[in-house]
Design a protein around this motif. Structure first.
Motif, PDB file in Angstrom:
ATOM      1  N   ASP A 146      35.586  40.976  20.275  1.00 14.58           N
ATOM      2  CA  ASP A 146      36.105  40.595  21.763  1.00 14.58           C
ATOM      3  C   ASP A 146      35.331  41.475  22.555  1.00 14.58           C
ATOM      4  O   ASP A 146      34.854  42.522  22.345  1.00 14.58           O
ATOM      5  N   PRO A 147      35.125  40.847  23.957  1.00 11.07           N
ATOM      6  CA  PRO A 147      34.101  41.448  24.772  1.00 11.07           C
ATOM      7  C   PRO A 147      34.695  42.607  25.673  1.00 11.07           C
ATOM      8  O   PRO A 147      36.158  42.482  25.896  1.00 11.07           O
ATOM      9  N   MET A 148      33.952  43.466  26.188  1.00 11.89           N
ATOM     10  CA  MET A 148      34.422  44.729  26.765  1.00 11.89           C
ATOM     11  C   MET A 148      35.019  44.097  28.382  1.00 11.89           C
ATOM     12  O   MET A 148      34.115  43.478  28.870  1.00 11.89           O
ATOM     13  N   LEU A 149      35.923  44.569  28.578  1.00 15.87           N
ATOM     14  CA  LEU A 149      36.361  44.387  29.963  1.00 15.87           C
ATOM     15  C   LEU A 149      35.426  45.634  30.855  1.00 15.87           C
ATOM     16  O   LEU A 149      36.084  46.645  30.787  1.00 15.87           O
ATOM     17  N   ILE A 150      34.611  45.124  31.691  1.00 15.12           N
ATOM     18  CA  ILE A 150      34.002  46.111  32.289  1.00 15.12           C
ATOM     19  C   ILE A 150      34.104  46.416  33.820  1.00 15.12           C
ATOM     20  O   ILE A 150      33.700  47.215  34.481  1.00 15.12           O
ATOM     21  N   GLY A 151      35.104  45.702  34.393  1.00 12.43           N
ATOM     22  CA  GLY A 151      35.648  45.694  35.720  1.00 12.43           C
ATOM     23  C   GLY A 151      36.586  44.653  36.263  1.00 12.43           C
ATOM     24  O   GLY A 151      36.642  43.820  35.522  1.00 12.43           O
ATOM     25  N   SER A 152      36.789  44.751  37.356  1.00 15.57           N
ATOM     26  CA  SER A 152      37.634  43.745  38.281  1.00 15.57           C
ATOM     27  C   SER A 152      36.925  43.761  39.643  1.00 15.57           C
ATOM     28  O   SER A 152      36.315  44.601  40.213  1.00 15.57           O
ATOM     29  N   ILE A 153      37.098  42.675  40.206  1.00 16.79           N
ATOM     30  CA  ILE A 153      37.032  42.484  41.547  1.00 16.79           C
ATOM     31  C   ILE A 153      38.017  42.466  42.337  1.00 16.79           C
ATOM     32  O   ILE A 153      38.761  41.328  42.467  1.00 16.79           O
ATOM     33  N   PHE A 154      38.561  43.657  42.633  1.00 16.23           N
ATOM     34  CA  PHE A 154      39.867  43.516  43.420  1.00 16.23           C
ATOM     35  C   PHE A 154      39.756  43.477  44.854  1.00 16.23           C
ATOM     36  O   PHE A 154      38.790  43.833  45.603  1.00 16.23           O
ATOM     37  N   PRO A 155      40.875  43.170  45.559  1.00 18.15           N
ATOM     38  CA  PRO A 155      40.993  43.044  47.030  1.00 18.15           C
ATOM     39  C   PRO A 155      40.530  44.312  47.743  1.00 18.15           C
ATOM     40  O   PRO A 155      40.753  45.552  47.303  1.00 18.15           O
ATOM     41  N   SER A 156      40.665  44.215  49.144  1.00 18.55           N
ATOM     42  CA  SER A 156      40.347  45.335  49.753  1.00 18.55           C
ATOM     43  C   SER A 156      41.221  46.498  49.973  1.00 18.55           C
ATOM     44  O   SER A 156      41.029  47.552  50.193  1.00 18.55           O
ATOM     45  N   HIS A 157      42.530  46.203  49.674  1.00 18.59           N
ATOM     46  CA  HIS A 157      43.417  47.154  49.746  1.00 18.59           C
ATOM     47  C   HIS A 157      43.543  47.800  48.418  1.00 18.59           C
ATOM     48  O   HIS A 157      44.358  48.747  48.124  1.00 18.59           O
ATOM     49  N   GLY A 158      42.788  47.485  47.436  1.00 13.85           N
ATOM     50  CA  GLY A 158      42.415  48.217  46.209  1.00 13.85           C
ATOM     51  C   GLY A 158      43.381  48.234  45.025  1.00 13.85           C
ATOM     52  O   GLY A 158      43.228  48.808  44.061  1.00 13.85           O
ATOM     53  N   GLU A 159      44.085  47.392  45.127  1.00 14.22           N
ATOM     54  CA  GLU A 159      45.279  47.146  43.846  1.00 14.22           C
ATOM     55  C   GLU A 159      44.492  46.393  42.599  1.00 14.22           C
ATOM     56  O   GLU A 159      43.913  45.280  43.033  1.00 14.22           O
ATOM     57  N   ASP A 160      44.684  46.863  41.550  1.00 17.84           N
ATOM     58  CA  ASP A 160      44.337  46.092  40.312  1.00 17.84           C
ATOM     59  C   ASP A 160      45.338  46.012  39.292  1.00 17.84           C
ATOM     60  O   ASP A 160      45.927  47.046  39.288  1.00 17.84           O
ATOM     61  N   ARG A 161      45.489  45.122  38.572  1.00 24.41           N
ATOM     62  CA  ARG A 161      46.291  45.020  37.430  1.00 24.41           C
ATOM     63  C   ARG A 161      45.881  43.951  36.541  1.00 24.41           C
ATOM     64  O   ARG A 161      45.150  43.205  36.834  1.00 24.41           O
ATOM     65  N   VAL A 162      46.541  43.926  35.218  1.00 28.90           N
ATOM     66  CA  VAL A 162      46.294  43.184  34.250  1.00 28.90           C
ATOM     67  C   VAL A 162      47.991  42.672  34.058  1.00 28.90           C
ATOM     68  O   VAL A 162      48.577  43.371  33.297  1.00 28.90           O
ATOM     69  N   LEU A 163      48.081  41.384  34.148  1.00 27.62           N
ATOM     70  CA  LEU A 163      49.336  40.935  34.121  1.00 27.62           C
ATOM     71  C   LEU A 163      49.902  40.834  32.640  1.00 27.62           C
ATOM     72  O   LEU A 163      48.995  40.394  31.771  1.00 27.62           O
ATOM     73  N   VAL A 164      51.186  41.174  32.379  1.00 30.84           N
ATOM     74  CA  VAL A 164      51.682  40.954  30.859  1.00 30.84           C
ATOM     75  C   VAL A 164      53.114  40.082  30.840  1.00 30.84           C
ATOM     76  O   VAL A 164      53.736  40.258  32.320  1.00 30.84           O
ATOM     77  N   ARG A 165      53.306  39.432  30.073  1.00 24.41           N
ATOM     78  CA  ARG A 165      54.892  38.915  30.136  1.00 24.41           C
ATOM     79  C   ARG A 165      55.745  39.982  29.279  1.00 24.41           C
ATOM     80  O   ARG A 165      55.276  40.443  28.358  1.00 24.41           O
TER      81      ARG A 165
END
Length: 767
Positions: A146-165
């Protein structure tokens, strides 16, 4: 009459109070209706801006691949796999000296789903001899990690998340979170009167808001809708909104929203929200693979992400984790054996933040730029796109390490002040221009000025192969053994100044074969050749190789007075490595929606822009640069059996040190210099070359040994005269020529030479 006044007054007061209450109820109703509308609108639609997730290229494993067991284990550790003798679940492995068993994670690649399964990878020495599926012993031709998650392109307000159920969340996390944060979660209606009363007493004693009686629902409201200011008005607002949320949504929906919203830390400018991203940020693994002590640390962080930051305040974080583990044990969520194992475990936080937004900022910046032509910023920061890239984590690690270590070593050996020098580098595939690694500066985690993309520096002698390529496209005038003058040149420029270039060593070396002038990087033969073919034609050749800048066709072009970034240099040298086929540098393979539906594919766009014959001749010449010329220091690092091609580059006053070159499978470019453009005292050989050579060594690149095109023939020639040679000549060399344009006459030393007494023997044999 006097007795009626109080009664009238009481009626008036009662009426006024009734009106006030009515108005209050209207205001409160209006206020609550507004809150209710806001809550339903936010929860009914897209609740969060979902940043695009950026993945590295997956490692492919197959029989015959040159990789040692230790290297595979290193890659598995990088991906957050854990060593486990039982291979108890996905994300685990068991290594031995000649075999590595891997319980693969399920992953949805751009071309299909790869299921979770257990494979045995067997080795013979430093290569894979077979791969079998453990369940049934069936051979497996090829598989991908499985490939490495190397980053995110997040919005200017800086919030990042990976959604889970909620059904993806480990049961221990759900139960443990409720035990620590809100024991009555499934019993209350959004607020806990008992907790509120306790908090009110504490706040009244302190004379200010110092404690909250917040339920999980109230915490969700605070994180999702409100500010962090501790005021009475905010607490009242919070309580009303909690009641309204509980009226519209069931407990599992509220808990799922909380699991995805809770703030768990800060990664530079990026705020880490939700347990899905928290697991990757702190432990470099998916949420479902967390162990009890890791779950406890994340739950414990809710009380204070800064105060209990495990990377900065390890002792506090450990104490908090162990306290939470105690709650887990007391509530029967883990047994005593698991409790004792968890207490004995270290924090286990990934120190390098593998997979964090700051991990490969220079490369992610390139990805953003290549996406801008097709996607709006809102698409990239709100829609949860999955972006599969060409980044090779192993190549990136090698490039980073040698840039950081080698440049510091140069400063130390030359007694420079630390941090005087800067550096940048790029590695691409030789056959398609895929960017495999990119470093924008010595601080490889700094997301600021990206020298690999934006630093336009003169390339110096890196331009010479293109001067000679332009000449070699005229086989009737030039070949690799054409004798070029090495003598003074003075040229009056259009603005009247006199240009008098000199060789690097300020010496004259007499007439030189073209290949040797290239190998030794002599300036005067290069300028002579450039003047013969014309600056316009040389610039045209550079453009055909991929350059799109605005350089002027002036004589100074012949010595590298043309600014390029390391990525641009990698592009034009990549065209040489690919036999004249030009491909724009590409960092992206595929873009998908968050549900895995394909949006855009980025196939390799290759077209032949330079003729294969002359390009082959230049490639041969660049091999001589490394074998006997200014690049011979490469073999101080590379093994003797290696074959590569490359060129040093040095600019005026030693301001820029370059090395660019290639093997059969990799193109690499390294620049070393100063941001203030002051001299460094470093030539291409003493600055960039050692970094380049160590990088190529550790990548274990394939030998550069291209098949000659049909338009090329190789002839044995006398080094002194450039004429045909055979065993009668002491100093000979095998040189490629365009078919029909090689030397026809035999050298005097040859058995077949015109003045040789053995010519008659040759004639006899030829008859």
């Amino acid at each position: 009459m006097a007795r009626r006044k109080p009664r009238t007054l009481r009626i008036a007061l009662a009426s006024a109070l009734l009106v006030a209450l009515s108005l209050g109820l209207v205001v409160l109703s209006t206020y609550l209706l507004g809150l209710d509308r806001e809550i339903r609108e936010r929860f009914a639609g897209a609740r969060w801006a979902l940043p695009a997730q950026v993945y590295a290229a997956p490692m492919e494993l197959y029989t015959g691949l040159d990789i040692a067991p230790t290297e595979l284990v290193h890659e598995l550790n990088r991906l957050g796999y854990r060593e486990d003798p039982r291979l108890s679940g996905p994300g685990s492995f068991l290594p031995s000296r000649t075999q590595v068993d891997i319980h693969l994670r399920e992953f949805a690649f751009w071309d299909g789903l790869q299921p979770a399964q257990t494979l045995a990878v067997r080795f013979g020495g430093d290569s894979i001899t077979s791969i079998v599926r453990v369940a049934d012993g069936a051979p497996v031709d090829i598989f991908r990690l499985d490939p490495m998650l190397i980053g995110s392109i997040f919005p200017s307000h800086g919030e990042d998340r990976v959604l889970v159920r909620i059904d993806e969340v480990p049961p221990l996390l759900v139960k443990g979170l409720i035990a620590v944060e809100d024991r009555q979660f499934y019993g209350h209606f959004g607020i806990s009167p008992r907790s509120i009363l306790r908090a009110m007493v504490a706040n009244l004693r302190a004379g200010r808001v110092v404690q909250g009686g917040s339920t999980i629902t109230q915490q969700l409201v605070k994180n999702f809708f409100l500010s962090n200011r501790q005021t009475w008005a905010r607490k009242i607002n919070e309580a009303f909104m909690a009641l309204l949320i509980e009226r519209h949504y069931d407990k599992d929906q509220i808990l799922e929203a909380y699991l995805n919203e809770v703030h768990l830390g800060q990664d530079g400018s990026r705020a880490v929200h939700g347990f899905g991203l928290g697991a990757r940020f702190y432990f470099n693994k998916p949420l479902e693979e967390l162990e009890p002590q890791e779950v406890a640390l994340l739950v414990g962080l809710i009380k204070g992400t800064s105060y209990y930051n495990p990377r900065r305040n390890a002792e506090r974080a450990l104490a908090r984790r162990d306290l939470v583990l105690g709650v887990f044990f007391e509530d029967g969520l883990i047994d005593e054996a698991a409790y004792q194992r968890a207490l004995a475990a270290p924090l286990g936080v990934d120190g390098g933040r593998i997979g964090g937004a700051e991990r490969y900022p220079a490369f992610v910046e390139l990805v953003k730029r290549q996406l801008r032509g097709q996607y709006d910023d809102a698409d990239l920061t709100d829609e949860g796109l999955r972006i599969f890239t060409t980044l090779n984590p192993r190549a990136q690690e090698v490039l980073e390490r040698h840039i950081v270590e080698s440049v510091a070593e140069i400063e130390r050996l030359r007694k420079m002040k630390p941090q005087t020098l800067q550096a940048a580098g790029v590695i691409t595939s030789a056959d398609g221009g895929e960017v495999m690694a990119l470093v924008g500066g010595r601080d490889v985690r700094y997301a600021g000025f990206n020298r690999a993309l934006d630093s336009q520096r003169p390339i110096g002698s890196l331009v010479k192969p293109f001067v000679y390529l332009t000449a070699l496209e005229r086989p009737g005038e030039f070949n690799l053994h054409s004798i070029l003058p090495d003598e003074p040149i003075e040229l009056r420029l259009p603005h009247g100044a006199l240009w008098a270039p000199r060789n690097y060593d300020k010496q004259f070396h007499g007439p030189q074969p073209l290949y040797r002038a290239l190998a030794q990087s002599y300036n005067l033969p290069t300028v002579y050749t450039g003047l013969q073919v014309g600056a316009e034609q040389v610039l045209r050749t550079i453009r055909r190789a991929g350059y799109e800048g605005d350089a002027q066709a002036l004589p100074s072009l012949f010595l590298g007075a043309i600014g390029m970034s390391p990525l641009q240099v990698a592009e034009i040298y990549g065209t040489l490595a690919a036999g004249g086929f030009q491909a724009p540098p590409s960092a992206i393979r595929e873009v998908q929606t968050k549900d895995g539906e394909p949006l855009s594919r980025y196939p390799i766009a290759v077209r032949q822009t330079l003729p294969d014959g002359p390009v082959y001749l230049v490639g041969w010449g660049l091999q001589r640069v490394v074998a006997e010329g200014t690049g011979r220091g490469v073999y101080a690092a590379l093994p003797g059996s290696a074959v590569v091609a490359g060129k040093t580059g040095t600019t005026d006053d030693y301001r820029d040190s370059w090395f660019a070159g290639f093997s059969a499978d990799r193109v690499a470019v390294v620049w070393v210099g100063r941001d203030d453009n002051q001299p460094t005292g470093l030539s291409g050989s003493s600055g960039a070359l050692p970094v380049w050579a160590r990088v190529m060594r550790d990548l274990r690149v394939r030998n550069f040994d291209p098949i000659p095109p049909a338009s090329v023939e190789t002839l044995r020639v006398d080094r002194l005269t450039g004429q045909r040679a055979d065993d009668g000549c002491a100093e000979t060399i095998e040189v490629p020529f365009m078919v029909g344009w090689g030397p026809q006459e035999w050298a005097p030393c040859a058995y077949g030479g015109e003045r040789s007494p053995l010519r008659w023997l040759r004639d006899i044999f030829e008859r």
